[in-house]
Design a protein around this motif. Structure first.
Motif, mmCIF file in Angstrom:
data_model
loop_
_atom_site.group_PDB
_atom_site.id
_atom_site.type_symbol
_atom_site.label_atom_id
_atom_site.label_comp_id
_atom_site.label_asym_id
_atom_site.label_seq_id
_atom_site.Cartn_x
_atom_site.Cartn_y
_atom_site.Cartn_z
ATOM 1 N N LEU A 173 0.816 -1.210 0.000
ATOM 2 C CA LEU A 173 0.000 0.000 0.000
ATOM 3 C C LEU A 173 0.852 1.264 0.000
ATOM 4 O O LEU A 173 0.633 2.187 -0.793
ATOM 5 N N MET A 174 1.837 1.315 0.902
ATOM 6 C CA MET A 174 2.548 2.563 1.156
ATOM 7 C C MET A 174 3.651 2.884 0.140
ATOM 8 O O MET A 174 3.869 4.048 -0.188
ATOM 9 N N VAL A 175 4.365 1.871 -0.340
ATOM 10 C CA VAL A 175 5.465 2.151 -1.273
ATOM 11 C C VAL A 175 4.951 2.661 -2.621
ATOM 12 O O VAL A 175 5.384 3.720 -3.091
ATOM 13 N N PRO A 176 4.018 1.951 -3.286
ATOM 14 C CA PRO A 176 3.488 2.516 -4.532
ATOM 15 C C PRO A 176 2.802 3.869 -4.320
ATOM 16 O O PRO A 176 2.910 4.771 -5.163
ATOM 17 N N MET A 177 2.108 4.015 -3.186
ATOM 18 C CA MET A 177 1.421 5.275 -2.912
ATOM 19 C C MET A 177 2.416 6.430 -2.809
ATOM 20 O O MET A 177 2.130 7.558 -3.224
ATOM 21 N N ALA A 178 3.604 6.152 -2.254
ATOM 22 C CA ALA A 178 4.614 7.196 -2.116
ATOM 23 C C ALA A 178 5.046 7.725 -3.483
ATOM 24 O O ALA A 178 5.164 8.936 -3.690
ATOM 25 N N PHE A 179 5.279 6.809 -4.426
ATOM 26 C CA PHE A 179 5.710 7.231 -5.764
ATOM 27 C C PHE A 179 4.567 7.867 -6.545
ATOM 28 O O PHE A 179 4.767 8.859 -7.259
ATOM 29 N N LEU A 180 3.362 7.307 -6.417
ATOM 30 C CA LEU A 180 2.226 7.819 -7.175
ATOM 31 C C LEU A 180 1.687 9.132 -6.624
ATOM 32 O O LEU A 180 0.975 9.850 -7.324
ATOM 33 N N SER A 181 2.013 9.449 -5.365
ATOM 34 C CA SER A 181 1.509 10.675 -4.737
ATOM 35 C C SER A 181 2.516 11.810 -4.753
ATOM 36 O O SER A 181 2.220 12.900 -4.259
ATOM 37 N N GLY A 182 3.708 11.566 -5.268
ATOM 38 C CA GLY A 182 4.712 12.627 -5.351
ATOM 39 C C GLY A 182 5.521 12.836 -4.096
ATOM 40 O O GLY A 182 6.033 13.937 -3.869
ATOM 41 N N SER A 183 5.665 11.789 -3.279
ATOM 42 C CA SER A 183 6.449 11.936 -2.050
ATOM 43 C C SER A 183 7.937 12.018 -2.340
ATOM 44 O O SER A 183 8.676 12.709 -1.638
ATOM 45 N N ASP A 188 4.555 17.280 -10.818
ATOM 46 C CA ASP A 188 4.582 18.107 -12.016
ATOM 47 C C ASP A 188 5.413 17.482 -13.130
ATOM 48 O O ASP A 188 5.176 17.738 -14.314
ATOM 49 N N SER A 189 6.412 16.682 -12.760
ATOM 50 C CA SER A 189 7.291 16.073 -13.756
ATOM 51 C C SER A 189 6.873 14.656 -14.129
ATOM 52 O O SER A 189 7.582 13.981 -14.875
ATOM 53 N N MET A 190 5.724 14.199 -13.614
ATOM 54 C CA MET A 190 5.254 12.842 -13.880
ATOM 55 C C MET A 190 4.226 12.847 -15.010
ATOM 56 O O MET A 190 3.641 13.885 -15.330
ATOM 57 N N PRO A 191 3.994 11.666 -15.642
ATOM 58 C CA PRO A 191 3.006 11.583 -16.728
ATOM 59 C C PRO A 191 1.611 11.981 -16.253
ATOM 60 O O PRO A 191 1.286 11.884 -15.065
ATOM 61 N N ALA A 192 0.787 12.388 -17.201
ATOM 62 C CA ALA A 192 -0.556 12.854 -16.863
ATOM 63 C C ALA A 192 -1.381 11.770 -16.192
ATOM 64 O O ALA A 192 -2.141 12.054 -15.253
ATOM 65 N N TRP A 193 -1.258 10.509 -16.637
ATOM 66 C CA TRP A 193 -2.057 9.437 -16.045
ATOM 67 C C TRP A 193 -1.705 9.225 -14.583
ATOM 68 O O TRP A 193 -2.568 8.914 -13.764
ATOM 69 N N MET A 194 -0.410 9.422 -14.252
ATOM 70 C CA MET A 194 0.016 9.248 -12.870
ATOM 71 C C MET A 194 -0.501 10.404 -12.009
ATOM 72 O O MET A 194 -0.906 10.197 -10.864
ATOM 73 N N GLN A 195 -0.498 11.599 -12.564
ATOM 74 C CA GLN A 195 -1.029 12.742 -11.834
ATOM 75 C C GLN A 195 -2.526 12.556 -11.559
ATOM 76 O O GLN A 195 -3.012 12.871 -10.471
ATOM 77 N N ASN A 196 -3.255 12.039 -12.543
ATOM 78 C CA ASN A 196 -4.693 11.815 -12.353
ATOM 79 C C ASN A 196 -4.950 10.716 -11.328
ATOM 80 O O ASN A 196 -5.877 10.817 -10.516
ATOM 81 N N LEU A 197 -4.133 9.669 -11.348
ATOM 82 C CA LEU A 197 -4.306 8.570 -10.395
ATOM 83 C C LEU A 197 -4.066 9.026 -8.964
ATOM 84 O O LEU A 197 -4.692 8.528 -8.026
ATOM 85 N N SER A 198 -3.188 10.002 -8.796
ATOM 86 C CA SER A 198 -2.844 10.462 -7.445
ATOM 87 C C SER A 198 -4.031 11.084 -6.718
ATOM 88 O O SER A 198 -4.036 11.154 -5.485
ATOM 89 N N TYR A 199 -5.053 11.536 -7.462
ATOM 90 C CA TYR A 199 -6.193 12.196 -6.829
ATOM 91 C C TYR A 199 -7.038 11.253 -5.978
ATOM 92 O O TYR A 199 -7.848 11.710 -5.165
ATOM 93 N N VAL A 200 -6.877 9.945 -6.150
ATOM 94 C CA VAL A 200 -7.668 8.994 -5.352
ATOM 95 C C VAL A 200 -6.838 8.419 -4.208
ATOM 96 O O VAL A 200 -7.266 7.463 -3.566
ATOM 97 N N LEU A 201 -5.694 9.005 -3.936
ATOM 98 C CA LEU A 201 -4.807 8.511 -2.886
ATOM 99 C C LEU A 201 -4.708 9.539 -1.760
ATOM 100 O O LEU A 201 -4.427 10.717 -2.011
ATOM 101 N N PRO A 202 -4.914 9.132 -0.503
ATOM 102 C CA PRO A 202 -4.873 10.099 0.606
ATOM 103 C C PRO A 202 -3.507 10.744 0.786
ATOM 104 O O PRO A 202 -3.415 11.883 1.251
#
Length: 251
Positions: A173-183, A188-202
């Motif tokens: 849960l936490m490791v992928p969330m860290a990368f997908l959430s911009g930790s 800003d430097s990530m692909p658009a799909w990753m930026q959109n996916l981050s909106y469903v992550l706390p």
């Protein structure tokens, strides 16, 4: 002494006596801050022109706090249930709220120490973080964020039956969330799909709230929005945690 006070005291003593847990709670996330801070020292993000430390410090701090909340309560509940400690507690007048409140207070205390430690290191000249005037707003963001991630820890601890299972589920849960959430890297430097996916992550909103309060990246309204979304996550996750909580492996 009340049940809540006894559980909180016992939890504090257990945390301070376990050197391995202390290392992975405080020193291990700090390693990421130091490594990424040195790698990107003096560099700015092309898309925003802001220093990398403005992303790295709040991001790693958010991940470290969320990680500590999930793992601490997850391992504790699993071990107490496996060793029938929860079943024995259930036979006493101690309510479930006292058990969870004791873990909550400990998580808030750990998060506060982590925040002071991380910010202190980030302020060193080699990293060069310059906190904004809204930095006191970090506190409400931390409290709400810890509430959400503590609920995740309760869900993990109630579902897993071994330490290996808790570690596996929590890391997944936490490791992928860290990368997908911009930790670790700016969204800003990530692909658009990753930026959109981050909106469903706390963790995305914990990052944004702490970043806005600590570095001034955003308005007070943006920080309030992050807190509101985090609070929504916390409510939903707490409901799920209450429904999945088990006093023993047989119930």
């Amino acid at each position: 002494m009340s049940a809540y006070a006894a559980l909180t005291t016992a939890g504090y003593r257990a945390c301070t006596r376990d050197k391995t847990t202390l290392f992975f709670t405080f020193a291990f996330p700090l390693v990421f801050l130091v490594v990424f801070g040195l790698i990107f020292h003096g560099q700015t993000v092309e898309e925003s022109g802001r220093p990398y430390i403005n992303y790295i410090a709040p991001g790693v701090l958010s991940w470290g706090i969320g990680n500590a909340a999930v793992f601490s309560v997850g391992f504790t509940l699993m071990q107490w249930r496996r060793d029938d400690v929860l079943r024995l507690i259930r036979m006493t007048p101690t309510p479930l709220s006292a058990i969870l409140a004791s873990r909550y207070v400990l998580a808030i205390g750990i998060g506060a120490v982590q925040a002071v430690l991380f910010v202190s290191v980030s302020l060193l000249p080699v990293f060069g973080l310059q906190p904004a005037g809204r930095w006191p707003l970090v506190l409400p963001v931390l409290v709400i964020g810890i509430t959400a991630f503590l609920a995740i820890g309760v869900i993990v601890g109630s579902s897993a039956s071994t330490p290996e299972a808790v570690a596996a589920v929590a890391n997944c849960l936490m490791v992928p969330m860290a990368f997908l959430s911009g930790s670790f890297f700016p969204l800003d430097s990530m692909p658009a799909w990753m930026q959109n996916l981050s909106y469903v992550l706390p963790l995305r909103y914990l990052n944004d709230g702490i970043s806005g309060a600590l570095t001034g990246d955003g308005t007070t309204g943006d920080i309030a929005l992050s807190c509101a979304v985090l609070a929504g996550f916390a409510v939903v996750l707490c409901v799920i945690a209450a429904r999945t909580f088990r006093w023993s492996d047989k119930s």
